[in-house]
Motif scaffolding. Structure first.
Motif, mmCIF file in Angstrom:
data_model
loop_
_atom_site.group_PDB
_atom_site.id
_atom_site.type_symbol
_atom_site.label_atom_id
_atom_site.label_comp_id
_atom_site.label_asym_id
_atom_site.label_seq_id
_atom_site.Cartn_x
_atom_site.Cartn_y
_atom_site.Cartn_z
ATOM 1 N N PHE A 149 0.651 -1.057 -0.283
ATOM 2 C CA PHE A 149 -0.129 -0.540 0.425
ATOM 3 C C PHE A 149 0.901 1.581 0.134
ATOM 4 C CE2 PHE A 149 0.505 -0.968 3.957
ATOM 5 C CZ PHE A 149 1.290 0.501 4.800
ATOM 6 N N LEU A 150 2.174 1.270 0.274
ATOM 7 C CA LEU A 150 2.809 2.471 0.595
ATOM 8 C C LEU A 150 2.838 3.474 -0.674
ATOM 9 C CD1 LEU A 150 4.414 3.943 2.639
ATOM 10 C CD2 LEU A 150 6.359 2.608 2.803
ATOM 11 N N TYR A 151 2.969 2.530 -1.821
ATOM 12 C CA TYR A 151 3.443 3.168 -2.912
ATOM 13 C C TYR A 151 2.210 2.751 -3.970
ATOM 14 C CZ TYR A 151 7.470 4.165 -0.596
ATOM 15 O OH TYR A 151 8.709 5.183 0.312
ATOM 16 N N ASN A 152 2.614 3.814 -5.075
ATOM 17 C CA ASN A 152 1.326 3.381 -5.978
ATOM 18 C C ASN A 152 1.470 2.403 -7.407
ATOM 19 O OD1 ASN A 152 -1.005 3.482 -7.227
ATOM 20 N ND2 ASN A 152 -1.274 5.304 -8.096
ATOM 21 N N SER A 153 1.401 1.296 -7.027
ATOM 22 C CA SER A 153 2.195 0.106 -8.424
ATOM 23 C C SER A 153 0.742 -0.433 -8.791
ATOM 24 C CB SER A 153 2.843 -0.453 -7.803
ATOM 25 O OG SER A 153 3.406 -1.240 -8.979
ATOM 26 N N PRO A 154 0.712 -0.621 -10.529
ATOM 27 C CA PRO A 154 -0.423 -1.432 -10.742
ATOM 28 C C PRO A 154 -0.256 -2.713 -10.521
ATOM 29 C CG PRO A 154 0.812 -0.434 -12.558
ATOM 30 C CD PRO A 154 1.424 -0.018 -11.315
ATOM 31 N N ASN A 155 0.304 -3.294 -10.050
ATOM 32 C CA ASN A 155 1.071 -4.859 -10.414
ATOM 33 C C ASN A 155 2.324 -4.711 -8.845
ATOM 34 O OD1 ASN A 155 -0.063 -5.279 -12.813
ATOM 35 N ND2 ASN A 155 1.776 -4.433 -13.143
ATOM 36 N N VAL A 156 1.265 -6.030 -7.915
ATOM 37 C CA VAL A 156 1.918 -6.238 -6.882
ATOM 38 C C VAL A 156 1.706 -7.565 -6.076
ATOM 39 C CG1 VAL A 156 2.050 -5.639 -4.153
ATOM 40 C CG2 VAL A 156 1.255 -3.679 -5.831
ATOM 41 N N ASN A 157 3.237 -8.104 -5.836
ATOM 42 C CA ASN A 157 2.613 -9.216 -5.405
ATOM 43 C C ASN A 157 3.266 -9.871 -4.101
ATOM 44 O OD1 ASN A 157 4.391 -10.097 -7.489
ATOM 45 N ND2 ASN A 157 4.554 -12.454 -6.892
ATOM 46 N N THR A 158 2.951 -10.078 -3.423
ATOM 47 C CA THR A 158 4.293 -10.247 -2.221
ATOM 48 C C THR A 158 3.623 -12.060 -1.128
ATOM 49 O OG1 THR A 158 2.062 -10.631 -0.497
ATOM 50 C CG2 THR A 158 3.484 -7.853 -1.208
ATOM 51 N N LEU A 159 4.654 -12.331 -0.709
ATOM 52 C CA LEU A 159 4.385 -13.545 -0.245
ATOM 53 C C LEU A 159 5.400 -14.157 1.030
ATOM 54 C CD1 LEU A 159 6.121 -17.213 -2.430
ATOM 55 C CD2 LEU A 159 7.041 -16.184 -0.050
ATOM 56 N N TYR A 160 4.729 -14.299 2.516
ATOM 57 C CA TYR A 160 5.698 -14.845 3.823
ATOM 58 C C TYR A 160 5.357 -16.095 4.081
ATOM 59 C CZ TYR A 160 5.371 -14.011 8.488
ATOM 60 O OH TYR A 160 5.753 -13.734 9.504
ATOM 61 N N LYS A 161 6.583 -16.863 4.209
ATOM 62 C CA LYS A 161 6.439 -18.380 4.717
ATOM 63 C C LYS A 161 7.614 -18.325 5.991
ATOM 64 C CE LYS A 161 5.951 -20.421 1.503
ATOM 65 N NZ LYS A 161 6.577 -21.500 -0.112
ATOM 66 N N VAL A 162 7.001 -19.032 6.807
ATOM 67 C CA VAL A 162 7.811 -19.061 8.052
ATOM 68 C C VAL A 162 8.589 -19.573 8.280
ATOM 69 C CG1 VAL A 162 6.566 -17.197 9.629
ATOM 70 C CG2 VAL A 162 5.714 -19.439 9.492
ATOM 71 N N VAL A 163 9.520 -20.063 8.914
ATOM 72 C CA VAL A 163 10.737 -21.174 8.636
ATOM 73 C C VAL A 163 10.400 -21.992 10.717
ATOM 74 C CG1 VAL A 163 12.742 -22.330 8.059
ATOM 75 C CG2 VAL A 163 12.243 -20.518 7.022
ATOM 76 N N PRO A 164 9.245 -22.971 10.868
ATOM 77 C CA PRO A 164 9.941 -23.217 11.887
ATOM 78 C C PRO A 164 11.729 -23.938 12.661
ATOM 79 C CG PRO A 164 8.157 -24.523 10.391
ATOM 80 C CD PRO A 164 8.546 -24.419 9.837
ATOM 81 N N LEU A 165 11.918 -23.762 13.411
ATOM 82 C CA LEU A 165 13.186 -24.171 13.925
ATOM 83 C C LEU A 165 13.121 -24.318 15.775
ATOM 84 C CD1 LEU A 165 15.422 -21.799 12.412
ATOM 85 C CD2 LEU A 165 14.761 -24.151 11.225
ATOM 86 N N ASN A 166 14.374 -24.759 15.480
ATOM 87 C CA ASN A 166 14.522 -25.899 17.565
ATOM 88 C C ASN A 166 14.454 -24.334 17.819
ATOM 89 O OD1 ASN A 166 15.077 -28.868 16.069
ATOM 90 N ND2 ASN A 166 13.984 -28.737 17.899
ATOM 91 N N VAL A 167 13.698 -22.896 17.847
ATOM 92 C CA VAL A 167 14.612 -22.226 18.068
ATOM 93 C C VAL A 167 13.465 -21.236 19.500
ATOM 94 C CG1 VAL A 167 16.313 -20.999 16.824
ATOM 95 C CG2 VAL A 167 13.528 -20.979 16.706
ATOM 96 N N GLY A 168 13.426 -20.507 20.485
ATOM 97 C CA GLY A 168 12.537 -19.983 20.965
ATOM 98 C C GLY A 168 11.375 -19.369 19.853
ATOM 99 N N VAL A 169 10.919 -19.205 20.765
ATOM 100 C CA VAL A 169 9.437 -18.536 20.110
ATOM 101 C C VAL A 169 9.287 -16.910 19.756
ATOM 102 C CG1 VAL A 169 7.512 -18.042 21.558
ATOM 103 C CG2 VAL A 169 7.169 -17.956 19.180
ATOM 104 N N PRO A 170 9.438 -16.340 18.604
ATOM 105 C CA PRO A 170 9.916 -14.706 18.263
ATOM 106 C C PRO A 170 8.402 -14.221 19.015
ATOM 107 C CG PRO A 170 10.148 -15.850 16.065
ATOM 108 C CD PRO A 170 9.174 -16.593 17.219
ATOM 109 N N ALA A 171 8.541 -12.841 18.879
ATOM 110 C CA ALA A 171 7.579 -11.808 19.951
ATOM 111 C C ALA A 171 8.058 -10.969 18.882
ATOM 112 C CB ALA A 171 7.657 -11.909 21.271
ATOM 113 N N PRO A 172 6.019 -9.997 18.551
ATOM 114 C CA PRO A 172 6.175 -8.693 18.163
ATOM 115 C C PRO A 172 7.359 -7.602 18.934
ATOM 116 C CG PRO A 172 4.384 -9.114 18.927
ATOM 117 C CD PRO A 172 4.917 -10.331 19.535
ATOM 118 N N MET A 173 7.955 -7.189 18.033
ATOM 119 C CA MET A 173 9.136 -6.428 18.531
ATOM 120 C C MET A 173 9.307 -5.143 17.718
ATOM 121 S SD MET A 173 13.814 -6.049 18.737
ATOM 122 C CE MET A 173 13.982 -5.189 18.538
ATOM 123 N N ARG A 174 8.765 -4.089 18.586
ATOM 124 C CA ARG A 174 8.779 -2.484 17.935
ATOM 125 C C ARG A 174 8.748 -2.215 16.521
ATOM 126 N NH1 ARG A 174 10.772 3.390 21.046
ATOM 127 N NH2 ARG A 174 9.328 4.370 20.748
#
Lengths: 710, 330
Positions: free
Chosen positions: A319-344
């Motif tokens: 949404f930040l810029y005007n572009s007729p074509n936009v595509n996004t992909l978001y994936k998470v990679v489960p690992l043997n780590v503690g769970v993240p948290a929202p940070m500022r």
């Protein structure tokens, strides 16, 4: 003119308490008969703990209990089929190890030192299983999140950037960053009988903590009392109730005495979340005159095998810029780590680093000023939702910020601007963060002496919430600020949302505004005047005439239904001026200007402080902060304040906050939007872009340490 | 915390005797390093001998130079008017390290004894030959970004973290110690060891020996005019050196008549650059000569997976420190 009005610069109402040590933080309450809990951490990253030798620990002086997966009293909310299940790690509920440094025992003793010593005596036997902590090796195992709206997004045509006349295609890496507030996470818990519990705990939301603790122990929420009056920084790490808080209550119940559990600084790296390691690919395509044709934004970030964490890392590209074509992909990679948290600035801070860096790269390819490029792609409506903005003054941010940083002195050609041996560079980075408003309540009480007390179960993790609320009340009631007290951080107060997502002034400020209006109307009615009269009245006299010692009101304030018609965001443009030494890679950040459209600013003094603090957080993200992992062990190697580099005073020279300060007409009656997140979003790319402008070196992997610039 | 005995003698001889009998005893001075290590379980002493009452705090000018008592605090040394005037390199190096609070507590003797900041040394869940001989070196094939370029062994690639030590190496300091067998003097170059097969030993002190003072040679040879301590680090203050350089030159008519150079962050001990010093002697003050000296200084450097950047950063830092010391840069 009113004495204290919205838009003033009021000093913190609790400032004196804070600087004189009078402010009591969660770890500072003296509870009679107190005991101390210390966690023992696993040293393997996956498997089971098959045995725990606790005999020496139990025999050590002062030890009251050693709680382990083998003897822990059951936490009802952890059990299968629980009525109110607790999400996340179920500490001590079974013997499975999901990540290195996961707690495997809790030692309770009569002093902290004795508990610490006894904890060192607990010996674990493990059945070790193969583990995966290497994000790069496992990136192909990324999955689209199950919960939330993280489906692949396409507007127009996917990957349209590839066919554009001018194109940028790059990858950007953000390492793991840890919140690391100065105040450690600490919880003191004690029970009154079997069904009433009180916690002094570091919390961004006392009502949320109340619900979580009630769920964990199967209690009526009214029987759970949460106190968190002062919080020494949190940055998102106290948005939820963590397993160690439940463990403190579990231990207190077992030993039948109050238990104080304080995390060590090292445990702060593994027990209370972090901003996850993220790799982002950005594709930008533009016409020769700098009109965007396509934006592609793909993000992979790490999460835990035992709990999924998500954040809107790719949203900003939609949404930040005007572009007729936009595509996004978001994936998470489960690992043997503690769970993240929202940070500022969760998600957006990560996403804007990639998007705003790529846009800067595009500007050099186009030979176009980076501000001009942003202006050519400016959008007056939200292209993602096809809605008008409730308010947007980003153009003004560009202009005012550019003036304040001295953008006219910027040279378009990198490496050509010098002061002595130092290369000089200027950069811009922009950001946006949703402007939210939740339902909130406030209770007001006017006393016979004219003083006013307001209560709401909100928190203050540092922005100066109490101060802003006092100013809103003073303005609305037309009385001096020093007549008003505002109380927060207590779950017995009227309901308020958790302090997060930059929404407190919008939510609780509206409740305070509305309850003050309601009180005023009531007093006018009592005085026999029209409720909407502008004529000043003497509140004390009205009480006296009516023979009332005080008057009290509670009001709930809900969002404006009109808001559905709009897209609501705070916007920012951050500017940086840097000096870089070409031989040593040293960077001096000469100046940062943070120009923000966050609606009406309630209190300029605390808002400026908040903007400056956010910019310092951005400096950390850009220049110094990285939790470093040794993949062979799945352990951090710099889990302390000496080796994990939070910026220090010497890293910061001048930070200037500029507010557009025009009210948002839709979101709430005061006209505010949020500033907590936007103060950080866009700082890192502004710095990376300034460093490129100085040196011609494009650093796409944060933090930008000297070795990357020689 | 583990139980331990604690004594606080007032006489040096008593302190020394007391430690000699104690196989697992430690002298406690400022405590800025030892107490941290005790908290982390890296050191579990049976006895602590607090030496803060010993009369070892004097800082004074002597016939042969400067005497700095082992218990003088880092702040006192760095703020001492005569040291600032005549041995500015030492003051600059001390002030480049730690934080004011730590420098107020830390002593000169303690700073000489400061242990490495190698992360594998600090985590008892990981191998470290320095902490637990024979357990292996975690850094060798681990995250070795902060590690050595010179003089390392396959047992240990850790570096000495001190800034003060780098200046002391450049200034030819002498370390005075005393033990049950009496006092002796150790040249700074012989005080810290290379790891070899025994990385658990940081220095050449004998069991029970106590540092009593650090002595510097006369001010006339103290290189007090053209000096610079350049520290390159990940943040501007309160961070250990990626690389640091102590540079001091004698210059007559634009010719270098003597040079002192030492590096920090590159070896198990402060790394004196003697061959580069020899090269610079008699040379003109110019950047080409500095570059050549840096090249000579780097001979024999060996990098690991994550510290290869130091092969470039270190010579750059040498050149820049010489430029800053001579006014070619500011």
């Amino acid at each position: 003119m009113k004495k204290d009005a919205i838009g003033d610069s009021l000093s913190r109402v609790d400032g004196r308490l804070k600087v004189t040590g009078g402010a009591k933080y969660s770890g500072e309450y003296k509870v009679p008969n107190l005991t101390y809990g210390v966690l023992v951490s696993a040293t393997i990253a996956s498997g089971t703990v098959t045995a725990l030798d606790t005999r020496s620990a139990e025999r050590a002086p002062g030890v009251l209990a050693v709680i382990t997966p083998f003897n822990a009293p059951k936490v009802p909310g952890y059990q299968a089929g629980a009525e109110r299940p607790v999400r996340g790690l179920k500490l001590f509920n079974d013997n499975k190890i999901y990540f290195n440094a996961q707690p495997i025992a809790l030692v309770v003793a009569d002093t902290f030192e004795r508990a610490t010593y006894a904890a060192s005596l607990v010996k674990a036997t493990y059945n070790t299983e193969p583990f995966e902590t290497d994000f790069h090796k496992n990136i192909d195992k990324g999955v689209t999140p199950q919960k939330g709206n993280y489906k692949d997004y396409v507007r127009g045509e996917a990957n349209a950037y590839k066919n554009a006349p001018v194109m940028v295609e790059e990858e950007y890496l953000l390492p793991t960053e840890v919140h690391n507030p100065m105040e450690l996470h600490v919880t003191t818990a004690f029970w009154d009988g079997d069904d009433k519990v009180t916690l002094y705990t570091k919390s961004q939301g006392v009502k949320g903590s109340q619900r979580s603790i009630a769920a964990a122990f199967g209690l009526n929420p009214d029987n759970v009392q949460i106190n968190s009056r002062f919080v020494g920084g949190a940055f998102g790490s106290s948005l939820r109730t963590w397993p160690h808080e439940i463990a403190a209550a579990q231990a207190a119940k077992l030993v039948k005495r109050p238990v104080k559990l304080t995390l060590t600084r090292e445990q702060m790296f593994t027990q209370v979340g972090y901003r996850p390691l993220t790799i982002q690919k950005i594709g930008l395509g533009a016409t020769a005159d700098g009109k965007l044709i396509g934006i592609t934004h793909e993000s992979h970030s790490q999460t835990a095998v035992y709990e999924e964490f998500t954040e809107g890392a790719v949203n900003v590209s939609q949404f930040l810029y005007n572009s007729p074509n936009v595509n996004t992909l978001y994936k998470v990679v489960p690992l043997n780590v503690g769970v993240p948290a929202p940070m500022r600035g969760p998600g957006e801070a990560t996403g804007s680093f990639a998007l705003e860096s790529a846009l800067d790269e595009l500007s050099y390819k186009l030979n176009l000023d980076p501000i001009e490029l942003r202006l050519r792609n400016y959008t007056d409506t939200d292209p993602e939702r096809n809605k008008p903005w409730s308010s947007k003054y980003l153009k003004e941010c560009y202009q005012k910020g550019a003036e304040a940083i001295g953008w006219a002195d910027r040279k378009a050609q990198p490496g050509t601007n010098k002061e002595g041996e130092w290369l000089v560079g200027y950069g811009i980075g922009c950001g946006a963060f949703g402007a939210y408003r939740g339902n909130a309540m406030a209770k007001i009480k006017l006393m016979a002496d004219g003083s006013v007390n307001i209560q709401s179960a909100t928190s203050d993790i540092g922005p100066g919430t109490g101060t802003s609320m006092v100013l809103i009340a003073a303005d609305t009631l037309g009385i001096p600020a020093d007549k008003i007290t505002f109380e927060l951080g207590n779950s017995a107060f009227p309901n308020a949302p958790t302090q997060g997502g930059s929404a407190t002034v919008s939510s609780v400020g509206s409740a305070v505004h509305d309850v003050c209006v309601a009180l005023k109307q009531k007093l006018y009615t009592m005085a026999g005047k029209p409720a909407d009269s502008m004529e000043p009245i003497d509140y004390v006299a009205v009480l006296k005439q009516n023979n009332m010692p005080s008057v009290e009101l509670t009001q709930e304030s809900k969002g404006n239904p009109e808001a559905q018609k709009y897209s609501m965001y705070s916007f920012s443009a951050h500017f940086a001026k840097v000096h870089v030494h070409p031989l040593t890679g040293q960077v001096k950040i000469k100046k940062i200007v943070a120009c923000v459209d966050a609606g009406k600013i309630v209190n300029h003094k605390t808002a400026s402080s908040q903007m400056i603090g956010g910019a310092v957080g951005g400096v950390g993200m850009a220049m110094t902060e990285e939790a470093v992992f040794d993949e062979r062990y799945g352990r951090y190697i710099n889990g302390n304040f000496a080796d994990y580099h939070v910026p220090v005073n010497a890293d910061i020279q001048q930070i200037e906050a500029i507010f557009i300060d025009k009210p948002d007409p839709v979101l709430n009656p005061v006209g505010t939007k949020g500033i907590g997140e936007i103060s950080l979003i866009g700082v890192a790319p502004a710095l990376a872009n300034a460093i490129y402008n100085a040196t011609g070196k494009r650093v796409r992997e944060l933090p930008i340490t000297p070795d990357k610039l020689i | 915390m583990n139980q331990f005995q604690y004594t606080r003698p007032a006489e040096t001889a008593v302190a020394v005797k007391s430690l000699a009998k104690e196989p697992n005893g430690y002298f406690l001075a400022g405590g800025t390093n030892l107490v941290d290590m005790m908290k982390m379980g890296l050191v579990v002493p049976d006895k602590l001998i607090d030496i803060n009452r010993l009369p070892l705090k004097k800082i004074e000018k002597t016939a042969t130079g400067m005497h700095i008592g082992a218990l003088a605090s880092n702040s006192e040394v760095a703020e001492h008017a005569y040291i600032k005037a005549q041995y500015p390199l030492l003051a600059l190096a001390i002030n480049a390290g730690a934080s004011p609070q730590l420098r107020n507590m830390a002593t000169v003797g303690g700073n000489l004894m400061q242990r490495t900041r190698c992360p594998y040394f600090f985590d008892t869940a990981m191998p470290c030959n320095k902490r637990t001989p024979g357990s292996g070196c975690g850094a060798l094939e681990g995250i070795n970004r902060m590690h050595a370029l010179f003089g390392a062994s396959d047992k240990c690639i850790a570096v000495n973290p001190s800034d003060m030590n780098v200046a002391l190496a450049a200034l030819d300091a002498t370390i005075h110690v005393t033990g049950v067998k009496g006092p002796r003097a150790i040249k700074i170059g012989d005080f810290h060891r290379l790891p070899g097969d025994h990385p658990e030993l940081d220095n050449t002190l004998q069991k029970g020996e106590l540092i009593t003072s650090v002595d510097l040679p006369t001010a006339s040879s103290a290189y007090n005019k053209h000096v610079y301590y350049l520290k390159i680090r990940d943040r501007t203050s309160y961070a250990f050196a990626l690389v640091s350089v102590a540079a001091a030159l004698h210059i007559e008519n634009n010719t270098i008549t003597g040079a002192r150079l030492a590096m920090g962050g590159v070896a198990h001990k402060p790394w004196r650059l003697s061959t580069a010093e020899t090269f610079l002697k008699g040379k003109a003050v110019n950047e080409d000569n500095f570059k050549h000296a840096a090249q000579i200084a780097m001979q024999g450097a060996k990098a690991y997976e994550y510290n290869k950047f130091k092969l470039k950063l270190a010579p750059n830092a040498i050149v820049q420190s010489l430029k800053l010391a001579t006014g070619l840069a500011s």
